[in-house]
Scaffold this motif. Sequence first.
Motif, mmCIF file in Angstrom:
data_model
loop_
_atom_site.group_PDB
_atom_site.id
_atom_site.type_symbol
_atom_site.label_atom_id
_atom_site.label_comp_id
_atom_site.label_asym_id
_atom_site.label_seq_id
_atom_site.Cartn_x
_atom_site.Cartn_y
_atom_site.Cartn_z
ATOM 1 N N GLU A 1 27.526 15.871 37.088
ATOM 2 C CA GLU A 1 26.750 14.943 37.911
ATOM 3 C C GLU A 1 26.405 13.678 37.132
ATOM 4 O O GLU A 1 26.428 12.575 37.689
ATOM 5 N N PHE A 2 26.099 13.831 35.841
ATOM 6 C CA PHE A 2 25.810 12.647 35.033
ATOM 7 C C PHE A 2 27.047 11.749 34.955
ATOM 8 O O PHE A 2 26.936 10.517 35.085
ATOM 9 N N CYS A 3 28.199 12.356 34.729
ATOM 10 C CA CYS A 3 29.439 11.564 34.704
ATOM 11 C C CYS A 3 29.609 10.780 35.997
ATOM 12 O O CYS A 3 29.924 9.584 35.986
ATOM 13 N N LEU A 4 29.402 11.458 37.102
ATOM 14 C CA LEU A 4 29.589 10.819 38.407
ATOM 15 C C LEU A 4 28.588 9.697 38.645
ATOM 16 O O LEU A 4 28.854 8.783 39.434
ATOM 17 N N SER A 5 27.445 9.730 37.967
ATOM 18 C CA SER A 5 26.423 8.698 38.156
ATOM 19 C C SER A 5 26.763 7.408 37.414
ATOM 20 O O SER A 5 26.183 6.358 37.708
ATOM 21 N N LEU A 6 27.687 7.476 36.468
ATOM 22 C CA LEU A 6 28.056 6.284 35.702
ATOM 23 C C LEU A 6 28.842 5.334 36.593
ATOM 24 O O LEU A 6 29.837 5.725 37.208
ATOM 25 N N THR A 7 28.412 4.092 36.651
ATOM 26 C CA THR A 7 29.017 3.144 37.586
ATOM 27 C C THR A 7 30.217 2.404 37.005
ATOM 28 O O THR A 7 31.039 1.887 37.759
ATOM 29 N N GLN A 8 30.329 2.344 35.669
ATOM 30 C CA GLN A 8 31.453 1.647 35.044
ATOM 31 C C GLN A 8 32.603 2.619 34.789
ATOM 32 O O GLN A 8 32.399 3.669 34.173
ATOM 33 N N TYR A 9 33.795 2.257 35.262
ATOM 34 C CA TYR A 9 34.944 3.099 34.946
ATOM 35 C C TYR A 9 35.273 2.988 33.470
ATOM 36 O O TYR A 9 35.533 3.987 32.799
ATOM 37 N N GLU A 10 35.264 1.773 32.956
ATOM 38 C CA GLU A 10 35.615 1.521 31.573
ATOM 39 C C GLU A 10 34.654 0.499 30.977
ATOM 40 O O GLU A 10 34.022 -0.264 31.727
ATOM 41 N N SER A 11 34.532 0.469 29.647
ATOM 42 C CA SER A 11 33.606 -0.460 29.011
ATOM 43 C C SER A 11 34.009 -0.730 27.569
ATOM 44 O O SER A 11 34.871 -0.048 27.004
ATOM 45 N N ASP A 12 33.361 -1.719 26.987
ATOM 46 C CA ASP A 12 33.489 -2.039 25.567
ATOM 47 C C ASP A 12 34.952 -2.137 25.124
ATOM 48 O O ASP A 12 35.730 -2.885 25.708
ATOM 49 N N SER A 13 35.308 -1.362 24.097
ATOM 50 C CA SER A 13 36.655 -1.415 23.526
ATOM 51 C C SER A 13 37.686 -0.663 24.350
ATOM 52 O O SER A 13 38.873 -0.667 24.023
ATOM 53 N N MET A 14 37.243 0.016 25.387
ATOM 54 C CA MET A 14 38.129 0.755 26.296
ATOM 55 C C MET A 14 38.933 1.835 25.567
ATOM 56 O O MET A 14 40.071 2.124 25.923
ATOM 57 N N ASP B 1 40.862 16.069 37.722
ATOM 58 C CA ASP B 1 41.293 15.089 38.725
ATOM 59 C C ASP B 1 40.377 15.105 39.939
ATOM 60 O O ASP B 1 40.119 14.060 40.549
ATOM 61 N N SER B 2 39.857 16.271 40.294
ATOM 62 C CA SER B 2 38.943 16.343 41.447
ATOM 63 C C SER B 2 37.633 15.613 41.141
ATOM 64 O O SER B 2 37.022 15.029 42.038
ATOM 65 N N ILE B 3 37.201 15.625 39.882
ATOM 66 C CA ILE B 3 35.996 14.883 39.491
ATOM 67 C C ILE B 3 36.279 13.384 39.552
ATOM 68 O O ILE B 3 35.449 12.594 40.020
ATOM 69 N N PHE B 4 37.454 12.990 39.079
ATOM 70 C CA PHE B 4 37.882 11.598 39.196
ATOM 71 C C PHE B 4 37.882 11.168 40.660
ATOM 72 O O PHE B 4 37.381 10.090 41.013
ATOM 73 N N GLU B 5 38.410 12.019 41.520
ATOM 74 C CA GLU B 5 38.451 11.706 42.944
ATOM 75 C C GLU B 5 37.049 11.577 43.528
ATOM 76 O O GLU B 5 36.782 10.691 44.353
ATOM 77 N N GLN B 6 36.155 12.443 43.109
ATOM 78 C CA GLN B 6 34.780 12.386 43.597
ATOM 79 C C GLN B 6 34.124 11.069 43.181
ATOM 80 O O GLN B 6 33.381 10.454 43.956
ATOM 81 N N TRP B 7 34.402 10.620 41.950
ATOM 82 C CA TRP B 7 33.853 9.348 41.476
ATOM 83 C C TRP B 7 34.399 8.190 42.315
ATOM 84 O O TRP B 7 33.646 7.280 42.695
ATOM 85 N N LEU B 8 35.686 8.206 42.613
ATOM 86 C CA LEU B 8 36.283 7.155 43.430
ATOM 87 C C LEU B 8 35.634 7.098 44.813
ATOM 88 O O LEU B 8 35.372 6.014 45.339
ATOM 89 N N ARG B 9 35.363 8.243 45.397
ATOM 90 C CA ARG B 9 34.764 8.266 46.742
ATOM 91 C C ARG B 9 33.298 7.853 46.714
ATOM 92 O O ARG B 9 32.798 7.281 47.682
ATOM 93 N N ARG B 10 32.635 8.133 45.614
ATOM 94 C CA ARG B 10 31.220 7.780 45.530
ATOM 95 C C ARG B 10 31.021 6.291 45.298
ATOM 96 O O ARG B 10 30.116 5.675 45.878
ATOM 97 N N HIS B 11 31.867 5.684 44.460
ATOM 98 C CA HIS B 11 31.646 4.293 44.053
ATOM 99 C C HIS B 11 32.585 3.293 44.731
ATOM 100 O O HIS B 11 32.338 2.085 44.637
ATOM 101 N N HIS B 12 33.642 3.760 45.366
ATOM 102 C CA HIS B 12 34.569 2.895 46.110
ATOM 103 C C HIS B 12 34.991 1.660 45.309
ATOM 104 O O HIS B 12 34.824 0.516 45.768
ATOM 105 N N PRO B 13 35.529 1.831 44.117
ATOM 106 C CA PRO B 13 35.898 0.653 43.316
ATOM 107 C C PRO B 13 37.153 -0.023 43.859
ATOM 108 O O PRO B 13 38.060 0.629 44.380
ATOM 109 N N LEU B 14 37.201 -1.350 43.733
ATOM 110 C CA LEU B 14 38.436 -2.066 44.012
ATOM 111 C C LEU B 14 39.424 -1.787 42.879
ATOM 112 O O LEU B 14 39.032 -1.407 41.773
ATOM 113 N N GLN B 15 40.703 -2.014 43.148
ATOM 114 C CA GLN B 15 41.695 -1.774 42.106
ATOM 115 C C GLN B 15 41.457 -2.686 40.904
ATOM 116 O O GLN B 15 41.798 -2.339 39.764
ATOM 117 N N GLU B 16 40.819 -3.833 41.148
ATOM 118 C CA GLU B 16 40.533 -4.767 40.066
ATOM 119 C C GLU B 16 39.535 -4.210 39.054
ATOM 120 O O GLU B 16 39.396 -4.760 37.948
#
Length: 531
Positions: free
Chosen positions: A319-332, A394-409
Amino acid sequence: MLLAALCCLLWSFRTSAGHFPRACASSKSLMEKECCPAWMGDSSPCGQLSGRGACQDITLSKAPLGPQYPFTGMDDREAWPSVFYNRTCQCFGNFMGFNCGNCKFGFWGPNCTEKRLLVRRNIFDLSVPEKNKFLAYLTLAKHTTSPDYVIPIGTYGQMNNGSTPMFNDINVYDLFVWMHYYVSRDTLLGGSEIWKDIDFAHEAPGFLPWHRLFLLLWEQEIQKLTGDENFTIPYWDWRDAKSCDICTDEYMGGRNPANPNLLSPASFFSSWQIICTRLEEYNSHQALCDGTPEGPLLRNPGNHDKARTPRLPSSADVEFCLSLTQYESDSMDKAANFSFRNTLEGFASPLTGIADASQSSMHNALHIYMNGTMSQVQGSANDPIFLLHHAFVDSIFEQWLRRHHPLQEVYPEANAPIGHNRESYMVPFIPLYRNGDFFVSSRSLGYDYSNLQDSERDIFQDYIKPFLEQASRIWPWLIGAAVVGSVLTAVLGRLTSLLCHRRKRKQLREERQPLLMEKEDYHSLLYQTHV
């Protein structure tokens, strides 16, 4: 016996998927740098006569890379796949594949016009026949030589720039093991020199899209191999697990009572031979893994380094992972803070989101916990638990995508480690796929997860349905109240109207009455006038 019977029944099916198409492994293809095989449907390159695709030049991304890899021209995987090929099949519409002979993920039928959505399920929700069929499919893949793909056993330079091809056959299952090794192997710099800080599928933004594609291709190949077009990879929900509950002979293999590092003789997987695990040996010889068997599958779950991985991930961690709004950050990379990707991968704490090199959590925790073949990055896909584990990641990744609806950008366009930019082609896949192509919902790729479908139903059950039920129970009262309110409003409105009308009439009468004077006043006025 049932599994053996299933294997025998399935043995007649043969196919594969993966890395170097056999049709492109000739010296002619390598020296001309062209991989455009004919589609058997019309015998034209890329099925061009049927409008499936065409042989075209590859356009590589020019976006700048991160600083982690300081070399140029030292690794065949740089600017993939240009060292080997600069022309490949570019497929049109819903067609896909190295010769445009397949359908894009999520489409089916002879002309790839039928849309479909398959559902990956919890392995413990499978019936006994379904579970046994899955195990039989794994065994079949392990014993079926790929007719379509081969693996290179030397670098392009060792092949004399393509004039001396060096390729081996490989079975369908080990083809994917080899791909996972190849994408994460060290760079061979010549002599005894190597470069370890490189990985085209881990420790950077492409971790989740790369493994998503890996599973889709594996799933697709099993569907072809078996003729079971509805096959999906099951997942293992390891949240809050206290032990490896799939490590039994009924499922993925129990512990060998005579040697805790081996699998039980009663498990099908106890006879499996692993490949691509001797990285130091390959590096010392400046060689690639050639697919030679290297011994039995090793696994000793729970007897791992508990200082590095104290426990398996919890529901709260997820749940904590899913709450993070940034997909990537800093040095990536693996030092990124507050990155959903880095936290889910396991290089950042699932309590704080801060990178911690001393700990292995989340995805990494499961690999360390297995304490065997799966604990080494390059050889981890040898263990079939790898598939179930990554399906759940992958299911957690999918859940994050559905929760935050990020653009491909949102996926980094530039400055990510080599191979991880949005438009970079993913190593070592042919046909070509970009990282950004898989930063989308799984539904657009033709699959879903049963636990996510259940969660959506839970939202309806927990919130929307109770509201509707409560509304239905008080509906008669609401109607009655509305009727009474309407009547009272009408009556009050009528009374108000009448009162206002009466007052207005009275005012009008007063306004229209003549201005009469008393007689005395009149005479007084006359008097004053005459004076």
